[in-house]
Design an enzyme around this catalytic site. Structure first.
Site, PDB file in Angstrom:
ATOM      1  N   ASP A  77       0.860  -1.191   0.000  1.00  0.00           N
ATOM      2  CA  ASP A  77       0.000   0.000   0.000  1.00  0.00           C
ATOM      3  C   ASP A  77       0.894   1.238   0.000  1.00  0.00           C
ATOM      4  O   ASP A  77       1.686   1.436   0.926  1.00  0.00           O
ATOM      5  CB  ASP A  77      -0.897  -0.018   1.245  1.00  0.00           C
ATOM      6  CG  ASP A  77      -1.925   1.107   1.248  1.00  0.00           C
ATOM      7  OD1 ASP A  77      -1.969   1.888   0.275  1.00  0.00           O
ATOM      8  OD2 ASP A  77      -2.681   1.198   2.227  1.00  0.00           O
ATOM      9  N   ASP A  99      -2.776   2.485  -6.078  1.00  0.00           N
ATOM     10  CA  ASP A  99      -1.759   2.503  -5.027  1.00  0.00           C
ATOM     11  C   ASP A  99      -1.732   1.238  -4.170  1.00  0.00           C
ATOM     12  O   ASP A  99      -1.148   1.223  -3.092  1.00  0.00           O
ATOM     13  CB  ASP A  99      -1.941   3.731  -4.121  1.00  0.00           C
ATOM     14  CG  ASP A  99      -3.299   3.767  -3.436  1.00  0.00           C
ATOM     15  OD1 ASP A  99      -4.163   2.930  -3.766  1.00  0.00           O
ATOM     16  OD2 ASP A  99      -3.492   4.638  -2.566  1.00  0.00           O
ATOM     17  N   GLU A 100      -2.329   0.135  -4.647  1.00  0.00           N
ATOM     18  CA  GLU A 100      -2.333  -1.099  -3.866  1.00  0.00           C
ATOM     19  C   GLU A 100      -2.186  -2.311  -4.791  1.00  0.00           C
ATOM     20  O   GLU A 100      -2.730  -2.318  -5.903  1.00  0.00           O
ATOM     21  CB  GLU A 100      -3.641  -1.265  -3.092  1.00  0.00           C
ATOM     22  CG  GLU A 100      -3.819  -0.343  -1.908  1.00  0.00           C
ATOM     23  CD  GLU A 100      -5.109  -0.660  -1.172  1.00  0.00           C
ATOM     24  OE1 GLU A 100      -5.059  -0.834   0.048  1.00  0.00           O
ATOM     25  OE2 GLU A 100      -6.164  -0.729  -1.840  1.00  0.00           O
TER      26      GLU A 100
END
Length: 421
Positions: free
Chosen positions: A5, A100-101
């Protein structure tokens, strides 16, 4: 299982790109003087209570001295692509779930016994050193556990939940910490006195069905740490690519070519890690005016030898670039993929008069696109295959800067890509 993350991603990219903003509260999205909502807030702004989806007017009251920026989503996607390429270097079993993950299955095997915590630490180091932002990593036996763990020690933390400890880790946490529990379902659960994941795991079946419908059983299993959905990587991979944007536009042909060769090196490494080779190479350039141009060339023999692609990239560059044009992004993709075994079984047309192919050890190492290197070694000869294998091993252990060929660019964590050596 890992969940990587990126920490306050949009705001972190802005702070990286604007050194004067580092250490100061930054809010991305919205407008302090108009209606709107916050997209991302830096950790300095979060200390004042600012968070994502908050009304801009409220954020302004909480943090009047914040720096506001509307952001550049296209730029964030470019940076995200760089980071996802780093993750793909670690395992072919990767599932990106947002900008973003991403989940990664790094379960140790006999062929690769490395501990997942070591992989997590290497990912953190590479993302920070090569891209200039940070990430937090959750390590667990399931996606749910890894996801929840990734949020425990932010920013730049690693949280490990060892097998057998899932229930005790999850039990005391508030229900909103688990994926699938939104604001509406949280409110309904609380009406039944369900406040923690232990409460959810022990709830009556009829209560869970009234809130989650057909997913009631799945949500209970998640709360118990027993959900076992796999990482859904694309088994039918269509291409392997790598691209990098630059803090300062490239203007010299030698710089652009070296950037392309560096990208090809990363692509070749990923092909070899996944047991694949390619039949076509694509070069992509985004110019300073943001226009995009690409060209591709089919190979006479499939390969995963990035050194063999140097001459191909040299010719492709002539098709997409003219002297004087600035370049802000360089990308290389390998397409028409097949496994090494499939390639080895294909007949190869040998060139009778291959006068353009230089010696494997000479200045044009890698040779002509139609060179008779053939797919059977896939790196042009045994020595080349050994060289590439050794280089891969060094980079796997020490990162991309652990070893570089002379034509490659040096990585720089202070830019959005790399800088010439």
């Amino acid at each position: 299982m890992l969940l990587v993350d990126l920490d306050a991603f949009f705001a972190s990219v802005e702070q990286r790109d604007h050194p004067g903003w580092r250490g100061r509260p930054v809010i991305v999205g919205g407008d302090p003087d108009k209606r709107g909502v916050v997209s991302t807030a830096s950790y300095e702004a979060r200390a004042f209570g600012v968070h994502s989806a908050m009304a801009s007017s409220v954020a302004r009251e909480l943090c009047p001295d914040a720096i506001w920026t509307r952001g550049d989503h296209g730029h964030y996607e470019e940076v995200s692509a760089q980071i996802m390429a780093i993750l793909a270097d670690q395992t072919p079993f990767m599932q990106q779930v947002s900008i973003d993950e991403a989940f990664l299955d790094v379960t140790p095997t006999r062929a690769n016994p490395e501990h997942p915590v070591q992989v997590a630490a290497r990912i953190q180091q590479r993302v920070r050193d090569e891209v200039g932002v940070t990430c937090s990593v959750g390590v667990g036996s399931t996606k749910t556990v890894a996801k929840v763990a990734s949020d425990v020690n932010k920013p730049f933390g690693v949280t490990v939940v060892y097998p057998g400890h899932e229930r005790e880790f999850l039990a005391p946490l508030p229900i909103r910490k688990m994926s699938g529990v939104g604001a509406a379902s949280e409110a309904r659960l609380r009406k039944f006195g369900i406040a923690t994941l232990a409460d959810l795991a022990a709830a009556d079946e009829s209560v869970l069905r009234s809130v989650f419908g057909k997913n009631a059983g799945l949500m209970r299993q998640r709360a118990l740490g027993g959900e076992a959905s796999p990482v859904c990587s694309d088994d039918d991979v269509k291409s392997v690519s790598h691209e990098t944007s630059f803090a300062v536009d490239l203007r010299e042909r030698d710089q652009i070519l070296r950037a392309a060769q560096t990208m090809a090196g990363k692509v070749g490494r990923r092909l070899r890690a996944q047991g694949l080779c390619c039949g076509t190479v694509v070069l992509k350039l985004r110019h300073g005016d943001r226009t995009l141009h690409s060209a591709q060339q089919a190979l006479d023999a499939p390969t995963n030898d990035d050194l063999a692609l140097r001459a191909v990239l040299d010719r492709l560059l002539n098709q997409v670039w003219q002297p004087g044009r600035s370049v802000r992004l360089v990308g290389v993709a390998a397409t028409r993929l097949r496994t090494v075994d499939e390639a080895a079984a294909e007949p190869v047309q040998q060139a009778l008069f291959d006068l353009d192919a230089p010696d494997a050890g000479g200045e044009g190492e890698g040779g002509h696109a139609g060179s008779s290197a053939g797919p059977r070694a896939l790196a042009s000869d045994r020595k080349r295959a050994q060289l590439l294998s050794a280089a891969d091993a060094v980079r796997d252990r020490f990162g991309d800067d652990g070893l570089r060929f002379g034509f490659e660019l040096r990585s720089s964590g202070n830019s959005t890509g790399t800088q010439p050596m």
